[in-house]
Write an enzyme that holds these catalytic residues in place. Structure first.
Site, PDB file in Angstrom:
ATOM      1  N   LYS A  55       1.011  -1.555  -0.148  1.00 14.32           N
ATOM      2  CA  LYS A  55       0.142   0.165  -0.433  1.00 14.32           C
ATOM      3  C   LYS A  55       0.811   1.192   0.189  1.00 14.32           C
ATOM      4  O   LYS A  55       0.337   2.223  -0.687  1.00 14.32           O
ATOM      5  CB  LYS A  55      -1.035  -0.018   1.565  1.00 14.32           C
ATOM      6  N   SER A  80      -8.900   0.498   7.205  1.00 12.83           N
ATOM      7  CA  SER A  80      -8.384  -1.001   8.049  1.00 12.83           C
ATOM      8  C   SER A  80      -7.502  -1.637   8.515  1.00 12.83           C
ATOM      9  O   SER A  80      -6.930  -2.041   9.596  1.00 12.83           O
ATOM     10  CB  SER A  80      -9.576  -2.479   7.077  1.00 12.83           C
ATOM     11  N   GLU A 206      -9.862 -13.371  -3.263  1.00 15.89           N
ATOM     12  CA  GLU A 206     -10.255 -13.201  -2.003  1.00 15.89           C
ATOM     13  C   GLU A 206     -11.261 -14.452  -0.963  1.00 15.89           C
ATOM     14  O   GLU A 206     -11.032 -15.147  -1.501  1.00 15.89           O
ATOM     15  CB  GLU A 206     -11.628 -12.127  -2.194  1.00 15.89           C
ATOM     16  N   GLY A 210     -15.964 -13.866   1.194  1.00 17.53           N
ATOM     17  CA  GLY A 210     -16.361 -12.359   0.812  1.00 17.53           C
ATOM     18  C   GLY A 210     -15.934 -12.264  -0.993  1.00 17.53           C
ATOM     19  O   GLY A 210     -14.833 -11.858  -0.835  1.00 17.53           O
ATOM     20  N   ASP A 212     -16.917 -10.699  -3.549  1.00 20.81           N
ATOM     21  CA  ASP A 212     -17.798  -9.154  -4.251  1.00 20.81           C
ATOM     22  C   ASP A 212     -17.389  -9.637  -5.223  1.00 20.81           C
ATOM     23  O   ASP A 212     -17.807  -9.215  -6.954  1.00 20.81           O
ATOM     24  CB  ASP A 212     -17.939  -8.518  -3.656  1.00 20.81           C
ATOM     25  N   SER A 307       1.163  -9.279  -0.085  1.00 19.18           N
ATOM     26  CA  SER A 307       0.472  -8.120   0.068  1.00 19.18           C
ATOM     27  C   SER A 307       0.901  -7.366   1.200  1.00 19.18           C
ATOM     28  O   SER A 307       1.426  -6.339   0.890  1.00 19.18           O
ATOM     29  CB  SER A 307      -0.771  -7.916   0.188  1.00 19.18           C
TER      30      SER A 307
END
Length: 323
Positions: A55, A80, A206, A210, A212, A307
């Site tokens: 990130k 988060s 994922e 979750g 999506d 990650s």
């Protein structure tokens, strides 16, 4: 009005911005992992990036591209944990004040690090409050610039530099497995893979609770789900961004899912066999490879982006000691 999607040229510009600032993280291999999968796995260790996650790339690139006026007004975001730390650290390095909206149940270590980097933390309940509304209200009252955690051109471009480095270091790949939350890393990685290794199949991964992104890719439109519950706290988004989905639907072959138990097993593998700390979200891609979510052809060259490595030590010990 049509969206202007990021391109690989944006990733190249981000790479120049990040040169000498972000770490060029190492790529690790494991004979044990190769034997288990009958493939060649290349782990891009973003758990060893500044502030412990990929990130930082997107956060720094986004703030670096602000105007002088925007920098003076400051930045607000919601996260988060890892994007929170990325924006906080990037703000500190670039002299920009930052305010971060974080869920009450975010990992304690991530909240503490965000404050230590100098950010103001505003907490909310992810199950009863809307972080977008809180962010927009703060933005309206203060004039701060909102830099969302994934649906932002410069964020996506910055994240794509991780896959760019991976392919530059190890050569073309047959598959690339990427953690998926809101889609910034997956979208950026897909741009890099499409440019540098065009025959590579890019796969998002994922948490099963979750999915999506999986639903969205298969339906051809963004699907919104209820707030999921998983140990993969960095991937508990409820929908993909418009920009991220625009790239993903063009360049991503499929989206896979893994269970929390598989994530724990993968954390143990990294601790025991490779001597590195990888947080649950960071294990998503590796868990898919090691637990057979996809059967690779023998000898396939598989890139896996780890990650991040930001996990509370108490929680980490609990994960490692589960039978």
């Amino acid at each position: 009005m049509s969206l202007v999607l990021p391109t690989y040229d944006d990733v190249v510009r981000a790479s120049a911005t990040l040169k000498g600032v972000a770490h060029r993280t190492p790529v690790m291999t494991s004979t044990t992992a190769d034997r288990a999968t009958r493939a060649q796995l290349f782990f891009k260790c973003e758990n060893l990036q500044r502030m412990g996650a990929f990130k930082f790339r997107g956060g720094y690139n986004a703030i670096a591209n602000l105007s002088a006026e925007q920098r003076r007004a400051g930045v607000v975001t919601f996260s988060s944990g890892n994007h929170a730390q990325a924006i906080a650290l990037a703000g500190k390095l670039l002299g920009v004040q930052t305010t971060i909206i974080m869920p009450i149940d975010a990992p304690v270590a991530k909240k503490a690090a965000t404050r230590e980097y100098g950010a103001t933390v505003v907490e909310y309940d992810r199950y009863t409050q809307n972080r977008d509304d809180i962010a927009r209200d703060l933005q309206h009252k203060t004039g701060m610039t909102l830099i969302p955690p994934y649906d932002h051109l410069h964020v996506i471009a910055g994240q794509g530099t991780a896959a760019k480095e991976l392919i530059e270091d190890v050569g073309e790949l047959d598959y690339l497995l990427v953690c998926l939350g809101g889609g910034g890393l997956l979208a950026g990685s897909a741009l890099s893979a499409q440019a540098l290794s065009p025959h590579c199949k890019v796969l998002g991964v994922e948490p099963e609770a979750g999915n999506d992104g999986q639903q969205s890719l298969r339906r051809g439109e963004v699907v919104t789900i209820a707030a999921p519950r998983s140990i993969a706290d960095g991937a508990l988004t409820t929908y993909l961004g418009q920009l991220t989905f625009g790239v993903i639907r063009q360049y991503v072959a499929d989206i896979l899912t893994v269970t929390d138990l598989q994530l724990i097993s993968t954390m143990k593998f990294f601790a025991e066999r490779m001597k590195i700390v990888v947080e649950p979200t960071g294990c998503l891609g590796a868990a898919a490879a090691l637990h057979g979510a996809l059967a690779f052809p023998e000898g396939a060259r598989v890139g896996v982006i780890l990650s991040g490595g930001n996990v509370d030590l108490k929680s980490y010990a609990g994960f490692l000691t589960q039978s």
